[in-house]
Write a protein that holds these residues in place. Sequence first.
Motif, PDB file in Angstrom:
ATOM      1  N   ARG A 159      55.620  50.144  36.021  1.00  0.00           N
ATOM      2  CA  ARG A 159      56.142  50.262  37.374  1.00  0.00           C
ATOM      3  C   ARG A 159      55.363  49.360  38.326  1.00  0.00           C
ATOM      4  NH1 ARG A 159      54.387  56.285  39.545  1.00  0.00           N
ATOM      5  NH2 ARG A 159      52.188  55.772  39.537  1.00  0.00           N
ATOM      6  N   LEU A 160      56.058  48.986  39.355  1.00  0.00           N
ATOM      7  CA  LEU A 160      55.487  48.117  40.368  1.00  0.00           C
ATOM      8  C   LEU A 160      55.230  48.987  41.591  1.00  0.00           C
ATOM      9  CD1 LEU A 160      54.980  45.086  40.932  1.00  0.00           C
ATOM     10  CD2 LEU A 160      57.329  44.924  41.719  1.00  0.00           C
ATOM     11  N   VAL A 161      53.985  48.995  42.042  1.00  0.00           N
ATOM     12  CA  VAL A 161      53.634  49.903  43.141  1.00  0.00           C
ATOM     13  C   VAL A 161      53.152  49.092  44.341  1.00  0.00           C
ATOM     14  CG1 VAL A 161      52.267  51.926  43.798  1.00  0.00           C
ATOM     15  CG2 VAL A 161      52.885  51.585  41.412  1.00  0.00           C
ATOM     16  N   PHE A 162      53.743  49.360  45.485  1.00  0.00           N
ATOM     17  CA  PHE A 162      53.277  48.791  46.751  1.00  0.00           C
ATOM     18  C   PHE A 162      52.496  49.876  47.476  1.00  0.00           C
ATOM     19  CE2 PHE A 162      55.796  44.836  47.448  1.00  0.00           C
ATOM     20  CZ  PHE A 162      56.639  44.915  46.360  1.00  0.00           C
ATOM     21  N   GLY A 163      51.349  49.525  48.042  1.00  0.00           N
ATOM     22  CA  GLY A 163      50.602  50.532  48.787  1.00  0.00           C
ATOM     23  C   GLY A 163      49.324  49.938  49.341  1.00  0.00           C
ATOM     24  N   TYR A 164      48.471  50.801  49.866  1.00  0.00           N
ATOM     25  CA  TYR A 164      47.211  50.358  50.466  1.00  0.00           C
ATOM     26  C   TYR A 164      46.049  50.767  49.576  1.00  0.00           C
ATOM     27  CZ  TYR A 164      49.882  49.369  54.653  1.00  0.00           C
ATOM     28  OH  TYR A 164      50.785  48.846  55.527  1.00  0.00           O
ATOM     29  N   LEU A 165      45.213  49.785  49.244  1.00  0.00           N
ATOM     30  CA  LEU A 165      43.970  50.078  48.530  1.00  0.00           C
ATOM     31  C   LEU A 165      42.886  50.014  49.593  1.00  0.00           C
ATOM     32  CD1 LEU A 165      42.731  50.669  45.780  1.00  0.00           C
ATOM     33  CD2 LEU A 165      42.585  48.217  45.359  1.00  0.00           C
ATOM     34  N   GLY A 166      42.315  51.174  49.943  1.00  0.00           N
ATOM     35  CA  GLY A 166      41.526  51.237  51.175  1.00  0.00           C
ATOM     36  C   GLY A 166      42.516  50.970  52.300  1.00  0.00           C
ATOM     37  N   ASP A 167      42.217  49.956  53.111  1.00  0.00           N
ATOM     38  CA  ASP A 167      43.213  49.632  54.134  1.00  0.00           C
ATOM     39  C   ASP A 167      43.869  48.277  53.869  1.00  0.00           C
ATOM     40  OD1 ASP A 167      41.031  48.127  54.637  1.00  0.00           O
ATOM     41  OD2 ASP A 167      40.626  48.895  56.655  1.00  0.00           O
ATOM     42  N   VAL A 168      43.781  47.819  52.621  1.00  0.00           N
ATOM     43  CA  VAL A 168      44.357  46.510  52.294  1.00  0.00           C
ATOM     44  C   VAL A 168      45.705  46.688  51.590  1.00  0.00           C
ATOM     45  CG1 VAL A 168      43.983  44.318  51.101  1.00  0.00           C
ATOM     46  CG2 VAL A 168      42.012  45.608  51.981  1.00  0.00           C
ATOM     47  N   PRO A 169      46.761  46.057  52.127  1.00  0.00           N
ATOM     48  CA  PRO A 169      48.050  46.164  51.447  1.00  0.00           C
ATOM     49  C   PRO A 169      48.048  45.364  50.140  1.00  0.00           C
ATOM     50  CG  PRO A 169      48.227  44.723  53.375  1.00  0.00           C
ATOM     51  CD  PRO A 169      46.833  45.261  53.364  1.00  0.00           C
ATOM     52  N   VAL A 170      48.496  45.981  49.071  1.00  0.00           N
ATOM     53  CA  VAL A 170      48.550  45.295  47.765  1.00  0.00           C
ATOM     54  C   VAL A 170      49.846  45.649  47.051  1.00  0.00           C
ATOM     55  CG1 VAL A 170      46.031  45.324  47.430  1.00  0.00           C
ATOM     56  CG2 VAL A 170      47.398  47.189  46.497  1.00  0.00           C
ATOM     57  N   MET A 171      50.198  44.814  46.072  1.00  0.00           N
ATOM     58  CA  MET A 171      51.225  45.239  45.124  1.00  0.00           C
ATOM     59  C   MET A 171      50.585  45.208  43.741  1.00  0.00           C
ATOM     60  SD  MET A 171      53.923  42.027  45.206  1.00  0.00           S
ATOM     61  CE  MET A 171      55.039  42.527  43.910  1.00  0.00           C
ATOM     62  N   CYS A 172      50.942  46.186  42.934  1.00  0.00           N
ATOM     63  CA  CYS A 172      50.200  46.403  41.700  1.00  0.00           C
ATOM     64  C   CYS A 172      51.177  46.585  40.537  1.00  0.00           C
ATOM     65  CB  CYS A 172      49.350  47.657  41.905  1.00  0.00           C
ATOM     66  SG  CYS A 172      48.363  48.096  40.514  1.00  0.00           S
ATOM     67  N   MET A 173      51.008  45.750  39.522  1.00  0.00           N
ATOM     68  CA  MET A 173      51.821  45.918  38.308  1.00  0.00           C
ATOM     69  C   MET A 173      51.110  46.884  37.380  1.00  0.00           C
ATOM     70  SD  MET A 173      53.105  42.111  37.258  1.00  0.00           S
ATOM     71  CE  MET A 173      53.853  42.657  35.720  1.00  0.00           C
ATOM     72  N   GLN A 174      51.703  48.038  37.190  1.00  0.00           N
ATOM     73  CA  GLN A 174      51.171  49.006  36.224  1.00  0.00           C
ATOM     74  C   GLN A 174      51.837  48.718  34.893  1.00  0.00           C
ATOM     75  OE1 GLN A 174      51.977  52.795  38.355  1.00  0.00           O
ATOM     76  NE2 GLN A 174      50.024  53.393  37.467  1.00  0.00           N
ATOM     77  N   GLY A 175      51.269  47.786  34.203  1.00  0.00           N
ATOM     78  CA  GLY A 175      51.875  47.385  32.928  1.00  0.00           C
ATOM     79  C   GLY A 175      52.370  45.959  33.010  1.00  0.00           C
ATOM     80  N   ARG A 176      52.093  45.209  31.950  1.00  0.00           N
ATOM     81  CA  ARG A 176      52.496  43.802  31.908  1.00  0.00           C
ATOM     82  C   ARG A 176      53.322  43.540  30.656  1.00  0.00           C
ATOM     83  NH1 ARG A 176      46.843  42.447  30.965  1.00  0.00           N
ATOM     84  NH2 ARG A 176      46.808  40.938  32.663  1.00  0.00           N
ATOM     85  N   PHE A 177      53.704  42.276  30.512  1.00  0.00           N
ATOM     86  CA  PHE A 177      54.547  41.870  29.382  1.00  0.00           C
ATOM     87  C   PHE A 177      53.793  40.884  28.509  1.00  0.00           C
ATOM     88  CE2 PHE A 177      56.921  42.711  33.230  1.00  0.00           C
ATOM     89  CZ  PHE A 177      57.514  43.896  32.839  1.00  0.00           C
ATOM     90  N   HIS A 178      53.949  41.070  27.215  1.00  0.00           N
ATOM     91  CA  HIS A 178      53.197  40.245  26.258  1.00  0.00           C
ATOM     92  C   HIS A 178      54.171  39.440  25.411  1.00  0.00           C
ATOM     93  CE1 HIS A 178      50.730  43.834  27.155  1.00  0.00           C
ATOM     94  NE2 HIS A 178      49.705  43.015  27.081  1.00  0.00           N
ATOM     95  N   TYR A 179      53.667  38.322  24.946  1.00  0.00           N
ATOM     96  CA  TYR A 179      54.469  37.436  24.096  1.00  0.00           C
ATOM     97  C   TYR A 179      54.912  38.162  22.820  1.00  0.00           C
ATOM     98  CZ  TYR A 179      55.655  33.113  21.676  1.00  0.00           C
ATOM     99  OH  TYR A 179      56.313  32.114  21.007  1.00  0.00           O
ATOM    100  N   TYR A 180      53.998  38.964  22.254  1.00  0.00           N
ATOM    101  CA  TYR A 180      54.320  39.617  20.977  1.00  0.00           C
ATOM    102  C   TYR A 180      55.403  40.679  21.106  1.00  0.00           C
ATOM    103  CZ  TYR A 180      51.084  43.199  22.739  1.00  0.00           C
ATOM    104  OH  TYR A 180      50.461  44.142  23.518  1.00  0.00           O
ATOM    105  N   GLU A 181      55.719  41.083  22.344  1.00  0.00           N
ATOM    106  CA  GLU A 181      56.807  42.051  22.527  1.00  0.00           C
ATOM    107  C   GLU A 181      58.164  41.382  22.308  1.00  0.00           C
ATOM    108  OE1 GLU A 181      56.280  44.861  26.013  1.00  0.00           O
ATOM    109  OE2 GLU A 181      54.628  43.468  26.379  1.00  0.00           O
ATOM    110  N   GLY A 182      58.144  40.077  22.236  1.00  0.00           N
ATOM    111  CA  GLY A 182      59.395  39.349  22.032  1.00  0.00           C
ATOM    112  C   GLY A 182      59.826  38.589  23.261  1.00  0.00           C
ATOM    113  N   TYR A 183      59.081  38.722  24.335  1.00  0.00           N
ATOM    114  CA  TYR A 183      59.422  37.987  25.552  1.00  0.00           C
ATOM    115  C   TYR A 183      58.845  36.579  25.502  1.00  0.00           C
ATOM    116  CZ  TYR A 183      60.529  42.537  27.642  1.00  0.00           C
ATOM    117  OH  TYR A 183      61.062  43.755  27.916  1.00  0.00           O
TER     118      TYR A 183
END
Length: 382
Positions: A159-183
């Motif tokens: 999932r992709l999460v938008f939010g504040y880490l402390g008071d800094v706005p960030v977007m965070c990828m919880q999980g990535r994609f790997h070549y071996y998955e077939g992508y």
Amino acid sequence: MSAPVKIAVSNGTTNGATNGNTNGALNGATNGATQEVNGADLKKMKNANPPKVYIGSPHKEFNPSSNDSMDGNQFPADPLQCRIEPYSPYNSCTYEIVQSVAEFLLSRVTIRPKIGIICGSGMDGTTGCLADALTDSTSFPYETIPYFPTPTVPGHMGRLVFGYLGDVPVMCMQGRFHYYEGYPLWKCAMPVRVMKLVGVTHLLASNAAGGLNNNYKVGDIMIIKDHINLLGFAGNNPLMGPNDERFGPRFPAINRAYDYSVRRMAKAVASEMNINNIVHEGVYSVVGGPSFETIAEIRMLAALGVDAVGMSTVHEVITARHCGMTSFAFSLITNKSVTDYESYEEPNHAEVIDMGKHREPVLKEFIARLVKKIEHDRQQSK
Ligand SMILES: O=P(O)(O)O[C@H]1O[C@H](CO)[C@@H](O)[C@H]1O
């Protein structure tokens, strides 16, 4: 229990308008309905609604005559258009497609992050870590984002999460994609281009890696100062295929891929946290996986000057540099690479995930402090 998160519910429409004036970022108005659910509800939702398989999934037989839809769109009737499909090693994700994904997101969140984070194996918050530390967050399960791949690896929540880490706005990828998955690599790195068009200027990637350097212990952190792109040596690069100059040049320089000043900030964070003894700086090499390395391969990598080995990150960083993003990455050493033919040790993914969870509090603080420094530096240099 993990903190409630808002789930952005796709209504199948986008109304974000392109303004293209800030780092190629898009601007859009919030119109997506949101609802509050907690982590358990989210899991239930995911189970109740098995991921839709979009055109971008490596696991789908592509059927041009099918009426399957992607966010309400029919597959193109013209079979020639249907040849743009995910198995190609060449990037078939156009600027316009990436732009539409960025618009989709921007029209559903008000936050405008400049820092994008990619969480490595076991560090993605499956048990509730970094992304759950974000406040005022809006979360998009990957299967609800048009054109997004979906992760298939345990330890990558998706999932992709938008939010504040402390008071800094960030977007965070919880999980990535790997070549071996077939992508193909361009597809693995496509979310980085989405970050760019969302307005992100700084990429911060983490990964789990095997430690080759004899001075490294399991649980240590390695700030990546350079990489060896073994997949690239074998003729595979996320930038292969037609180049769209709107993203970046045909032949981007990669020798300064891991930003010097952000690395210096990371070392300052290590000092502040009093963890210099577990923080190193070294060279990461990517291999294709999913099989771990043989002893001969590890010995070869060590002879080449590699300090840690993994199956990700490099294609993300190349893609980020190509489109002018500042990039930083670090490895959590989750296992020692086996170099001895007499050894009975074998690396395994379970220990990789366990070490990620074990180091969660340290990594969370390390990232939060670094993000704060990057943001401060960004504000100063405006
Ligand atoms: O690089 P991340 O995604 O952290 O994951 C690492 O851990 C997995 C192997 O256990 C591989 O996917 C390797 O790349």
